[in-house]
Design a protein around this motif. Structure first.
Motif, PDB file in Angstrom:
ATOM      1  N   LYS A   1      -9.920  16.623  -7.286  1.00 27.84           N
ATOM      2  CA  LYS A   1      -9.817  16.473  -8.748  1.00 27.84           C
ATOM      3  C   LYS A   1      -8.426  16.028  -9.206  1.00 27.84           C
ATOM      4  N   GLN A   2      -7.738  15.254  -8.353  1.00 27.48           N
ATOM      5  CA  GLN A   2      -6.408  14.754  -8.709  1.00 27.48           C
ATOM      6  C   GLN A   2      -6.283  13.289  -8.338  1.00 27.48           C
ATOM      7  N   LYS A   3      -5.325  12.635  -8.994  1.00 26.97           N
ATOM      8  CA  LYS A   3      -5.021  11.238  -8.681  1.00 26.97           C
ATOM      9  C   LYS A   3      -3.785  11.190  -7.787  1.00 26.97           C
ATOM     10  N   SER A   4      -3.802  10.228  -6.865  1.00 22.34           N
ATOM     11  CA  SER A   4      -2.671  10.003  -5.975  1.00 22.34           C
ATOM     12  C   SER A   4      -2.266   8.543  -6.067  1.00 22.34           C
ATOM     13  N   ILE A   5      -1.006   8.273  -5.805  1.00 28.63           N
ATOM     14  CA  ILE A   5      -0.490   6.905  -5.879  1.00 28.63           C
ATOM     15  C   ILE A   5       0.044   6.496  -4.514  1.00 28.63           C
ATOM     16  N   ILE A   6      -0.338   5.280  -4.105  1.00 24.54           N
ATOM     17  CA  ILE A   6       0.170   4.693  -2.868  1.00 24.54           C
ATOM     18  C   ILE A   6       0.662   3.296  -3.210  1.00 24.54           C
ATOM     19  N   TYR A   7       1.852   2.959  -2.776  1.00 27.24           N
ATOM     20  CA  TYR A   7       2.353   1.589  -2.925  1.00 27.24           C
ATOM     21  C   TYR A   7       2.088   0.853  -1.626  1.00 27.24           C
ATOM     22  N   ILE A   8       1.497  -0.343  -1.733  1.00 30.32           N
ATOM     23  CA  ILE A   8       1.246  -1.148  -0.537  1.00 30.32           C
ATOM     24  C   ILE A   8       1.745  -2.568  -0.768  1.00 30.32           C
TER      25      ILE A   8
ATOM     26  N   ASN B   1       1.520 -11.234  -0.843  1.00 28.01           N
ATOM     27  CA  ASN B   1       2.977 -11.276  -1.032  1.00 28.01           C
ATOM     28  C   ASN B   1       3.470 -10.569  -2.290  1.00 28.01           C
ATOM     29  N   LYS B   2       2.725  -9.541  -2.715  1.00 29.76           N
ATOM     30  CA  LYS B   2       3.156  -8.732  -3.849  1.00 29.76           C
ATOM     31  C   LYS B   2       2.974  -7.265  -3.504  1.00 29.76           C
ATOM     32  N   LYS B   3       3.905  -6.459  -3.938  1.00 27.02           N
ATOM     33  CA  LYS B   3       3.763  -5.019  -3.773  1.00 27.02           C
ATOM     34  C   LYS B   3       2.943  -4.511  -4.949  1.00 27.02           C
ATOM     35  N   ILE B   4       1.932  -3.697  -4.669  1.00 28.97           N
ATOM     36  CA  ILE B   4       1.054  -3.202  -5.732  1.00 28.97           C
ATOM     37  C   ILE B   4       1.001  -1.670  -5.715  1.00 28.97           C
ATOM     38  N   LYS B   5       0.562  -1.136  -6.841  1.00 25.18           N
ATOM     39  CA  LYS B   5       0.394   0.313  -6.993  1.00 25.18           C
ATOM     40  C   LYS B   5      -1.096   0.614  -6.918  1.00 25.18           C
ATOM     41  N   LEU B   6      -1.495   1.407  -5.926  1.00 30.42           N
ATOM     42  CA  LEU B   6      -2.891   1.786  -5.741  1.00 30.42           C
ATOM     43  C   LEU B   6      -3.051   3.238  -6.199  1.00 30.42           C
ATOM     44  N   ILE B   7      -3.906   3.428  -7.211  1.00 35.05           N
ATOM     45  CA  ILE B   7      -4.151   4.764  -7.748  1.00 35.05           C
ATOM     46  C   ILE B   7      -5.524   5.216  -7.257  1.00 35.05           C
ATOM     47  N   ILE B   8      -5.557   6.319  -6.531  1.00 36.12           N
ATOM     48  CA  ILE B   8      -6.812   6.841  -5.977  1.00 36.12           C
ATOM     49  C   ILE B   8      -7.148   8.137  -6.706  1.00 36.12           C
ATOM     50  N   ASP B   9      -8.310   8.147  -7.352  1.00 35.66           N
ATOM     51  CA  ASP B   9      -8.780   9.304  -8.116  1.00 35.66           C
ATOM     52  C   ASP B   9      -9.819  10.046  -7.282  1.00 35.66           C
ATOM     53  N   ASN B  10      -9.429  11.176  -6.712  1.00 36.05           N
ATOM     54  CA  ASN B  10     -10.359  11.977  -5.919  1.00 36.05           C
ATOM     55  C   ASN B  10     -11.168  12.862  -6.859  1.00 36.05           C
TER      56      ASN B  10
END
Length: 116
Positions: free
Chosen positions: A67-74, A36-45
């Motif tokens: 070689k970049q980071k991406s952000i996904i909110y879930i 029940n919380k929205k979180i920030k997921l940072i994926i470092d490829n």
């Protein structure tokens, strides 16, 4: 203007979680987040090739550039297990996000791929 500032403030306070993609594997392969919380997921490829984060149960898809980071909110999500995979390396790049109820401390068993 106040609405924009309030929304920005709410995003800035999101709890952050990190995943590394290296040698076509996600680290950690399992991650526990609160329900029940929205979180920030940072994926470092860290790989030299492009990958795509895919999850049917999370309803998310994101290209991960080399070689970049991406952000996904879930979220917010109900307790359960939510699988994800790399579209270009689905046999090795796999993982699960386990959503737990902070008061109970456990995820609800009974399978994978809960859909919101």
């Amino acid at each position: 203007m106040l609405l924009v500032m309030t929304s920005y403030s709410a995003l800035a306070q999101r709890e952050e979680f990190n995943i590394i993609l290296k040698s076509h594997l996600f680290y950690p392969a399992e991650m526990t987040i609160p329900s029940n919380k929205k979180i920030k997921l940072i994926i470092d490829n860290q790989d030299a090739s492009v990958e795509e984060f895919d999850s049917f149960s999370l309803n998310r898809e994101k290209v991960l550039f080399p070689k970049q980071k991406s952000i996904i909110y879930i979220g917010p999500l109900s307790p359960g297990h939510y699988d994800f995979f790399g579209e270009y390396h689905p046999s090795s790049a796999r993982g699960t996000i386990i959503v737990t109820d902070p008061e109970l401390g456990t995820a609800v068993d009974g399978g994978t791929d809960n859909v919101n």
